[in-house]
Design a protein around this motif. Structure first.
Motif, PDB file in Angstrom:
ATOM      1  N   LEU A 257     -44.810   2.224   8.173  1.00 56.16           N
ATOM      2  CA  LEU A 257     -44.628   3.561   8.733  1.00 56.16           C
ATOM      3  C   LEU A 257     -43.713   4.332   7.798  1.00 56.16           C
ATOM      4  O   LEU A 257     -43.078   3.748   6.916  1.00 56.16           O
ATOM      5  N   GLY A 258     -43.648   5.623   7.984  1.00 52.72           N
ATOM      6  CA  GLY A 258     -42.814   6.443   7.109  1.00 52.72           C
ATOM      7  C   GLY A 258     -43.422   7.812   6.941  1.00 52.72           C
ATOM      8  O   GLY A 258     -43.914   8.410   7.908  1.00 52.72           O
ATOM      9  N   ALA A 259     -43.397   8.295   5.700  1.00 56.21           N
ATOM     10  CA  ALA A 259     -43.937   9.627   5.423  1.00 56.21           C
ATOM     11  C   ALA A 259     -44.501   9.668   4.012  1.00 56.21           C
ATOM     12  O   ALA A 259     -44.050   8.927   3.139  1.00 56.21           O
ATOM     13  N   VAL A 260     -45.488  10.515   3.808  1.00 55.28           N
ATOM     14  CA  VAL A 260     -46.077  10.695   2.475  1.00 55.28           C
ATOM     15  C   VAL A 260     -45.985  12.163   2.072  1.00 55.28           C
ATOM     16  O   VAL A 260     -45.888  13.055   2.924  1.00 55.28           O
ATOM     17  N   LYS A 261     -46.011  12.390   0.751  1.00 53.79           N
ATOM     18  CA  LYS A 261     -45.993  13.762   0.225  1.00 53.79           C
ATOM     19  C   LYS A 261     -47.383  14.367   0.291  1.00 53.79           C
ATOM     20  O   LYS A 261     -47.553  15.569   0.441  1.00 53.79           O
ATOM     21  N   LYS A 262     -48.378  13.507   0.073  1.00 53.50           N
ATOM     22  CA  LYS A 262     -49.773  13.909   0.190  1.00 53.50           C
ATOM     23  C   LYS A 262     -50.605  12.659   0.392  1.00 53.50           C
ATOM     24  O   LYS A 262     -50.137  11.544   0.119  1.00 53.50           O
TER      25      LYS A 262
ATOM     26  N   HIS B 220     -39.816   5.748  -3.549  1.00 49.56           N
ATOM     27  CA  HIS B 220     -40.116   7.180  -3.439  1.00 49.56           C
ATOM     28  C   HIS B 220     -41.015   7.614  -4.604  1.00 49.56           C
ATOM     29  O   HIS B 220     -40.811   7.162  -5.734  1.00 49.56           O
ATOM     30  N   ASP B 221     -42.009   8.418  -4.321  1.00 50.21           N
ATOM     31  CA  ASP B 221     -42.901   8.984  -5.344  1.00 50.21           C
ATOM     32  C   ASP B 221     -43.948   8.008  -5.889  1.00 50.21           C
ATOM     33  O   ASP B 221     -44.714   8.379  -6.777  1.00 50.21           O
ATOM     34  N   ALA B 222     -43.956   6.781  -5.407  1.00 51.65           N
ATOM     35  CA  ALA B 222     -44.946   5.814  -5.899  1.00 51.65           C
ATOM     36  C   ALA B 222     -46.233   5.930  -5.074  1.00 51.65           C
ATOM     37  O   ALA B 222     -46.260   6.579  -4.022  1.00 51.65           O
ATOM     38  N   ASP B 223     -47.274   5.289  -5.574  1.00 43.85           N
ATOM     39  CA  ASP B 223     -48.562   5.295  -4.880  1.00 43.85           C
ATOM     40  C   ASP B 223     -48.535   4.210  -3.786  1.00 43.85           C
ATOM     41  O   ASP B 223     -48.276   3.041  -4.072  1.00 43.85           O
TER      42      ASP B 223
ATOM     43  N   ALA C 282     -53.358  14.713  13.954  1.00 41.37           N
ATOM     44  CA  ALA C 282     -53.502  13.432  13.261  1.00 41.37           C
ATOM     45  C   ALA C 282     -54.764  13.386  12.399  1.00 41.37           C
ATOM     46  O   ALA C 282     -55.780  14.008  12.724  1.00 41.37           O
ATOM     47  N   PHE C 283     -54.648  12.682  11.297  1.00 42.74           N
ATOM     48  CA  PHE C 283     -55.759  12.443  10.376  1.00 42.74           C
ATOM     49  C   PHE C 283     -55.763  10.951  10.086  1.00 42.74           C
ATOM     50  O   PHE C 283     -54.710  10.318  10.118  1.00 42.74           O
ATOM     51  N   GLY C 284     -56.895  10.428   9.761  1.00 37.96           N
ATOM     52  CA  GLY C 284     -56.872   9.010   9.443  1.00 37.96           C
ATOM     53  C   GLY C 284     -58.108   8.541   8.732  1.00 37.96           C
ATOM     54  O   GLY C 284     -59.102   9.262   8.615  1.00 37.96           O
ATOM     55  N   GLY C 285     -58.032   7.303   8.258  1.00 32.31           N
ATOM     56  CA  GLY C 285     -59.168   6.682   7.588  1.00 32.31           C
ATOM     57  C   GLY C 285     -58.726   5.571   6.664  1.00 32.31           C
ATOM     58  O   GLY C 285     -57.629   5.012   6.819  1.00 32.31           O
ATOM     59  N   HIS C 286     -59.594   5.300   5.702  1.00 34.20           N
ATOM     60  CA  HIS C 286     -59.410   4.217   4.737  1.00 34.20           C
ATOM     61  C   HIS C 286     -58.420   4.679   3.654  1.00 34.20           C
ATOM     62  O   HIS C 286     -58.682   5.664   2.954  1.00 34.20           O
ATOM     63  N   LEU C 287     -57.300   3.978   3.555  1.00 34.66           N
ATOM     64  CA  LEU C 287     -56.266   4.369   2.580  1.00 34.66           C
ATOM     65  C   LEU C 287     -56.776   4.209   1.152  1.00 34.66           C
ATOM     66  O   LEU C 287     -57.257   3.148   0.769  1.00 34.66           O
ATOM     67  N   ALA C 288     -56.650   5.283   0.370  1.00 35.22           N
ATOM     68  CA  ALA C 288     -57.123   5.264  -1.017  1.00 35.22           C
ATOM     69  C   ALA C 288     -55.958   5.523  -1.973  1.00 35.22           C
ATOM     70  O   ALA C 288     -54.933   6.098  -1.578  1.00 35.22           O
ATOM     71  N   PRO C 289     -56.116   5.113  -3.239  1.00 37.92           N
ATOM     72  CA  PRO C 289     -55.111   5.472  -4.242  1.00 37.92           C
ATOM     73  C   PRO C 289     -54.971   6.994  -4.279  1.00 37.92           C
ATOM     74  O   PRO C 289     -55.956   7.707  -4.112  1.00 37.92           O
ATOM     75  N   GLY C 290     -53.758   7.475  -4.510  1.00 35.54           N
ATOM     76  CA  GLY C 290     -53.532   8.920  -4.519  1.00 35.54           C
ATOM     77  C   GLY C 290     -52.708   9.368  -3.324  1.00 35.54           C
ATOM     78  O   GLY C 290     -52.424  10.551  -3.171  1.00 35.54           O
ATOM     79  N   THR C 291     -52.312   8.419  -2.489  1.00 34.59           N
ATOM     80  CA  THR C 291     -51.416   8.713  -1.372  1.00 34.59           C
ATOM     81  C   THR C 291     -49.999   8.417  -1.867  1.00 34.59           C
ATOM     82  O   THR C 291     -49.682   7.285  -2.240  1.00 34.59           O
ATOM     83  N   ILE C 292     -49.179   9.470  -1.902  1.00 34.46           N
ATOM     84  CA  ILE C 292     -47.866   9.367  -2.555  1.00 34.46           C
ATOM     85  C   ILE C 292     -46.736   9.263  -1.521  1.00 34.46           C
ATOM     86  O   ILE C 292     -46.615  10.103  -0.630  1.00 34.46           O
ATOM     87  N   ILE C 293     -45.912   8.241  -1.726  1.00 33.34           N
ATOM     88  CA  ILE C 293     -44.846   7.907  -0.770  1.00 33.34           C
ATOM     89  C   ILE C 293     -43.696   8.913  -0.818  1.00 33.34           C
ATOM     90  O   ILE C 293     -43.195   9.259  -1.890  1.00 33.34           O
ATOM     91  N   PHE C 294     -43.260   9.356   0.353  1.00 33.23           N
ATOM     92  CA  PHE C 294     -41.983  10.043   0.492  1.00 33.23           C
ATOM     93  C   PHE C 294     -40.942   8.996   0.903  1.00 33.23           C
ATOM     94  O   PHE C 294     -39.918   8.848   0.253  1.00 33.23           O
ATOM     95  N   ALA C 295     -41.256   8.271   1.961  1.00 37.23           N
ATOM     96  CA  ALA C 295     -40.438   7.138   2.399  1.00 37.23           C
ATOM     97  C   ALA C 295     -41.351   6.199   3.167  1.00 37.23           C
ATOM     98  O   ALA C 295     -42.252   6.658   3.869  1.00 37.23           O
ATOM     99  N   CYS C 296     -41.129   4.895   3.005  1.00 36.85           N
ATOM    100  CA  CYS C 296     -42.030   3.977   3.699  1.00 36.85           C
ATOM    101  C   CYS C 296     -41.363   2.629   3.935  1.00 36.85           C
ATOM    102  O   CYS C 296     -40.828   2.023   3.010  1.00 36.85           O
ATOM    103  N   GLU C 297     -41.400   2.176   5.166  1.00 31.33           N
ATOM    104  CA  GLU C 297     -40.908   0.860   5.548  1.00 31.33           C
ATOM    105  C   GLU C 297     -42.103  -0.025   5.861  1.00 31.33           C
ATOM    106  O   GLU C 297     -43.013   0.401   6.572  1.00 31.33           O
ATOM    107  N   PHE C 298     -42.097  -1.219   5.305  1.00 33.63           N
ATOM    108  CA  PHE C 298     -43.284  -2.074   5.449  1.00 33.63           C
ATOM    109  C   PHE C 298     -42.917  -3.470   5.912  1.00 33.63           C
ATOM    110  O   PHE C 298     -41.785  -3.928   5.736  1.00 33.63           O
TER     111      PHE C 298
END
Ligand code: ZN
Length: 144
Positions: free
Chosen positions: A44-49, A19-22, A102-118
């Protein structure tokens, strides 16, 4: 002409991110820690931003934009290869807001995890090394 190799599946890592990591940094760190040089990533999961890139094919440069609100990760797909001798995760992401837009594109640093399963699939095969591609000016795989 398409250029490709046949590669063999190795280990599969499956887990959840902090949680809260990039998001991009976490995925890259897991690959480095496990010495994964070639692989496939999904999540999949959710991000804060989110911070996403779009490559301008005319200007041959990335434009980055931020979406500063909670979003669902409806899909993240990526690969692992080498750049300057280090594992690098190249991932694209699709995100949805509270209304399902929906929004999408090339994932960049600065996307902050809320919850994520990989899931990361590690592959055995030749090294895939990224280097500047003259035609696109992108760091593509050097393959003959
Ligand atoms: Zn990309």
């Amino acid at each position: 002409m398409a250029v490709y190799n046949q590669i063999k599946a190795d280990a599969i890592l499956m887990g959840k991110l902090k949680h809260d990591a990039d998001l991009l940094e976490e995925l890259t760190e897991i690959c480095k820690q496990n010495k994964i040089q070639l692989g496939r990533v999904e999540a999949l999961g959710a991000v804060k931003k989110a911070r996403i890139g779009f490559y301008d094919q005319q200007k041959k440069e990335y434009n980055f934009f931020e979406i500063d609100k909670p979003l669902e990760i409806t899909n993240l797909i990526g690969n692992v290869s080498l750049k300057d001798g280090e594992p690098i995760v190249h991932a694209h992401i699709t995100l949805a807001d509270a209304k399902g837009n929906a929004f999408g594109g090339h994932l960049a640093p600065g996307t902050i995890i809320f919850a994520c399963e990989f899931i990361i699939n590690s592959y055995e095969g030749p090294e895939y090394c990224r280097g500047l591609d003259q035609q696109t000016h992108l760091p593509l795989w050097k393959m003959e």
